[in-house]
Design a protein around this motif. Structure first.
Motif, PDB file in Angstrom:
ATOM      1  N   TYR A   1       0.836  -1.201   0.000  1.00  0.00           N
ATOM      2  CA  TYR A   1       0.000   0.000   0.000  1.00  0.00           C
ATOM      3  C   TYR A   1       0.873   1.253   0.000  1.00  0.00           C
ATOM      4  N   ALA A   2       1.903   1.263   0.842  1.00  0.00           N
ATOM      5  CA  ALA A   2       2.773   2.435   0.946  1.00  0.00           C
ATOM      6  C   ALA A   2       3.477   2.723  -0.375  1.00  0.00           C
ATOM      7  N   ALA A   3       3.894   1.672  -1.071  1.00  0.00           N
ATOM      8  CA  ALA A   3       4.579   1.853  -2.352  1.00  0.00           C
ATOM      9  C   ALA A   3       3.671   2.532  -3.362  1.00  0.00           C
ATOM     10  N   ILE A   4       2.433   2.065  -3.459  1.00  0.00           N
ATOM     11  CA  ILE A   4       1.487   2.628  -4.415  1.00  0.00           C
ATOM     12  C   ILE A   4       1.094   4.055  -4.020  1.00  0.00           C
ATOM     13  N   ALA A   5       0.846   4.274  -2.716  1.00  0.00           N
ATOM     14  CA  ALA A   5       0.449   5.606  -2.253  1.00  0.00           C
ATOM     15  C   ALA A   5       1.554   6.627  -2.496  1.00  0.00           C
ATOM     16  N   ALA A   6       2.794   6.260  -2.181  1.00  0.00           N
ATOM     17  CA  ALA A   6       3.913   7.188  -2.346  1.00  0.00           C
ATOM     18  C   ALA A   6       4.163   7.494  -3.818  1.00  0.00           C
ATOM     19  N   MET A   7       4.105   6.471  -4.666  1.00  0.00           N
ATOM     20  CA  MET A   7       4.338   6.696  -6.088  1.00  0.00           C
ATOM     21  C   MET A   7       3.212   7.536  -6.687  1.00  0.00           C
ATOM     22  N   GLY A   8       1.977   7.248  -6.308  1.00  0.00           N
ATOM     23  CA  GLY A   8       0.861   8.036  -6.814  1.00  0.00           C
ATOM     24  C   GLY A   8       0.980   9.495  -6.415  1.00  0.00           C
ATOM     25  N   LEU A   9       1.372   9.725  -5.170  1.00  0.00           N
ATOM     26  CA  LEU A   9       1.532  11.095  -4.689  1.00  0.00           C
ATOM     27  C   LEU A   9       2.685  11.785  -5.414  1.00  0.00           C
ATOM     28  N   ALA A  10       3.730  11.032  -5.709  1.00  0.00           N
ATOM     29  CA  ALA A  10       4.865  11.589  -6.438  1.00  0.00           C
ATOM     30  C   ALA A  10       4.455  12.014  -7.848  1.00  0.00           C
ATOM     31  N   PHE A  11       3.649  11.203  -8.520  1.00  0.00           N
ATOM     32  CA  PHE A  11       3.158  11.570  -9.843  1.00  0.00           C
ATOM     33  C   PHE A  11       2.326  12.849  -9.776  1.00  0.00           C
ATOM     34  N   HIS A  12       1.467  12.938  -8.775  1.00  0.00           N
ATOM     35  CA  HIS A  12       0.623  14.129  -8.638  1.00  0.00           C
ATOM     36  C   HIS A  12       1.483  15.359  -8.365  1.00  0.00           C
ATOM     37  N   LEU A  13       2.453  15.224  -7.488  1.00  0.00           N
ATOM     38  CA  LEU A  13       3.304  16.350  -7.113  1.00  0.00           C
ATOM     39  C   LEU A  13       4.091  16.868  -8.309  1.00  0.00           C
ATOM     40  N   THR A  14       4.688  15.946  -9.078  1.00  0.00           N
ATOM     41  CA  THR A  14       5.503  16.382 -10.206  1.00  0.00           C
ATOM     42  C   THR A  14       4.663  16.877 -11.380  1.00  0.00           C
ATOM     43  N   GLU A  15       3.438  16.381 -11.496  1.00  0.00           N
ATOM     44  CA  GLU A  15       2.565  16.801 -12.592  1.00  0.00           C
ATOM     45  C   GLU A  15       1.934  18.158 -12.326  1.00  0.00           C
ATOM     46  N   TYR A  16       1.477  18.395 -11.078  1.00  0.00           N
ATOM     47  CA  TYR A  16       0.715  19.599 -10.766  1.00  0.00           C
ATOM     48  C   TYR A  16       1.441  20.600  -9.873  1.00  0.00           C
ATOM     49  N   GLY A  17       2.446  20.147  -9.137  1.00  0.00           N
ATOM     50  CA  GLY A  17       3.158  21.044  -8.232  1.00  0.00           C
ATOM     51  C   GLY A  17       2.900  20.722  -6.773  1.00  0.00           C
ATOM     52  N   VAL A  18       3.861  21.052  -5.931  1.00  0.00           N
ATOM     53  CA  VAL A  18       3.749  20.763  -4.502  1.00  0.00           C
ATOM     54  C   VAL A  18       2.570  21.491  -3.872  1.00  0.00           C
ATOM     55  N   ASP A  19       2.278  22.679  -4.379  1.00  0.00           N
ATOM     56  CA  ASP A  19       1.187  23.459  -3.790  1.00  0.00           C
ATOM     57  C   ASP A  19      -0.188  22.867  -4.079  1.00  0.00           C
ATOM     58  N   ARG A  20      -0.258  21.778  -4.857  1.00  0.00           N
ATOM     59  CA  ARG A  20      -1.534  21.109  -5.088  1.00  0.00           C
ATOM     60  C   ARG A  20      -1.828  20.048  -4.028  1.00  0.00           C
ATOM     61  N   LEU A  21      -0.920  19.897  -3.068  1.00  0.00           N
ATOM     62  CA  LEU A  21      -1.170  19.020  -1.922  1.00  0.00           C
ATOM     63  C   LEU A  21      -1.606  19.910  -0.774  1.00  0.00           C
ATOM     64  N   GLY A  22      -2.801  19.706  -0.247  1.00  0.00           N
ATOM     65  CA  GLY A  22      -3.298  20.617   0.770  1.00  0.00           C
ATOM     66  C   GLY A  22      -3.938  19.939   1.956  1.00  0.00           C
ATOM     67  N   LEU A  23      -4.140  20.736   3.000  1.00  0.00           N
ATOM     68  CA  LEU A  23      -4.872  20.314   4.188  1.00  0.00           C
ATOM     69  C   LEU A  23      -6.056  21.255   4.360  1.00  0.00           C
ATOM     70  N   CYS A  24      -7.200  20.694   4.646  1.00  0.00           N
ATOM     71  CA  CYS A  24      -8.449  21.451   4.727  1.00  0.00           C
ATOM     72  C   CYS A  24      -8.331  22.643   5.671  1.00  0.00           C
ATOM     73  N   GLN A  25      -8.807  23.805   5.204  1.00  0.00           N
ATOM     74  CA  GLN A  25      -8.731  25.044   5.984  1.00  0.00           C
ATOM     75  C   GLN A  25      -9.950  25.276   6.864  1.00  0.00           C
ATOM     76  N   ALA A  26     -10.902  24.351   6.860  1.00  0.00           N
ATOM     77  CA  ALA A  26     -12.108  24.499   7.683  1.00  0.00           C
ATOM     78  C   ALA A  26     -11.862  23.884   9.053  1.00  0.00           C
ATOM     79  N   ALA A  27     -11.506  24.713  10.023  1.00  0.00           N
ATOM     80  CA  ALA A  27     -11.236  24.217  11.372  1.00  0.00           C
ATOM     81  C   ALA A  27     -12.483  23.574  11.966  1.00  0.00           C
ATOM     82  N   PRO A  28     -12.340  22.457  12.708  1.00  0.00           N
ATOM     83  CA  PRO A  28     -11.073  21.818  13.091  1.00  0.00           C
ATOM     84  C   PRO A  28     -10.621  20.747  12.113  1.00  0.00           C
ATOM     85  N   CYS A  29     -11.261  20.628  10.966  1.00  0.00           N
ATOM     86  CA  CYS A  29     -10.875  19.598   9.995  1.00  0.00           C
ATOM     87  C   CYS A  29      -9.497  19.917   9.416  1.00  0.00           C
TER      88      CYS A  29
END
Length: 209
Positions: free
Chosen positions: A122-150
């Motif tokens: 699972y970790a291998a697939i999750a990390a690789m998928g996230l790496a593809f997203h990061l390199t395709e769209y940019g680091v700033d496309r990874l986010g954490l919800c701004q609606a507190a407390p979420c």
């Protein structure tokens, strides 16, 4: 299956915990298996020992999102690279669908994992998928919800990089909270202005006496 699909593995795992609310749904081997979604064959490898291992990987993936959320691109990449090194995968061509009446295969790129346990796969697939997203769209496309407390993780695929919330529900809740805050501020200012005018009037009357 597009490689970007695998980035959802990372989001699902990270969001199995809500640290601010003190909630954690990753408490059993059944919960671990649910994270695999339609990948039933991989899910069957999970055992009770994977619960603790999954939680460890979850914390490391959340750290990637946290670094990205604060704008620390180098740290986000370094953290993700460490996961990629520890949990490698191999690209593999698969043709499980058909593209025409002649039954010619519709070829896809898949990530073939060779894990010693369910967590490694699972970790291998999750990390690789996230790496593809990061390199395709940019680091700033990874986010954490701004609606507190979420603080759920999300992947921003909007055309104008405008996403700030993990779901429509959180976006609505944040907008309602902001609206109520503006109304309270307006009411406070109005009340303050009224008191100021009343005080000035009293001073004027006292001065004429």
């Amino acid at each position: 299956m597009e490689l970007a699909y695998y980035s959802d593995y990372a989001v699902r795992l990270v969001n199995s915990e809500e640290p601010v609310r003190g909630k954690d749904s990753l408490t059993s081997v059944e919960a671990v298996r649910d994270l695999f979604g339609v990948n039933a064959s991989a899910a069957r490898r999970a055992t009770d020992a994977d619960v603790t291992r999954f939680r460890s990987v979850r914390g490391r993936l959340r750290s990637v999102f946290e670094a990205a959320d604060t704008g620390d691109e180098t740290l986000a990449v370094d953290l993700l690279n460490s996961l990629l090194l520890e949990f490698p995968v191999s690209p593999q061509i698969s043709g499980h669908d058909h593209r025409d009446e002649d039954d010619r295969p519709l070829w896809h790129m898949h990530l073939a994992d060779h894990p010693s346990n369910a967590t490694a796969g699972y970790a291998a697939i999750a990390a690789m998928g996230l790496a593809f997203h990061l390199t395709e769209y940019g680091v700033d496309r990874l986010g954490l919800c701004q609606a507190a407390p979420c603080r759920n993780a999300y992947l921003d695929t909007s055309t104008n990089r405008s996403r700030r919330y993990c779901s429509d529900r959180c976006a609505t809740r944040a907008n309602v909270a902001a609206y109520r805050a503006r109304k309270r501020l307006e009411a406070d200012r109005s009340a303050g202005s009224g008191l100021t005018a009343e005080t000035a009037q009293r001073s004027s009357v006292s001065g004429r006496r």
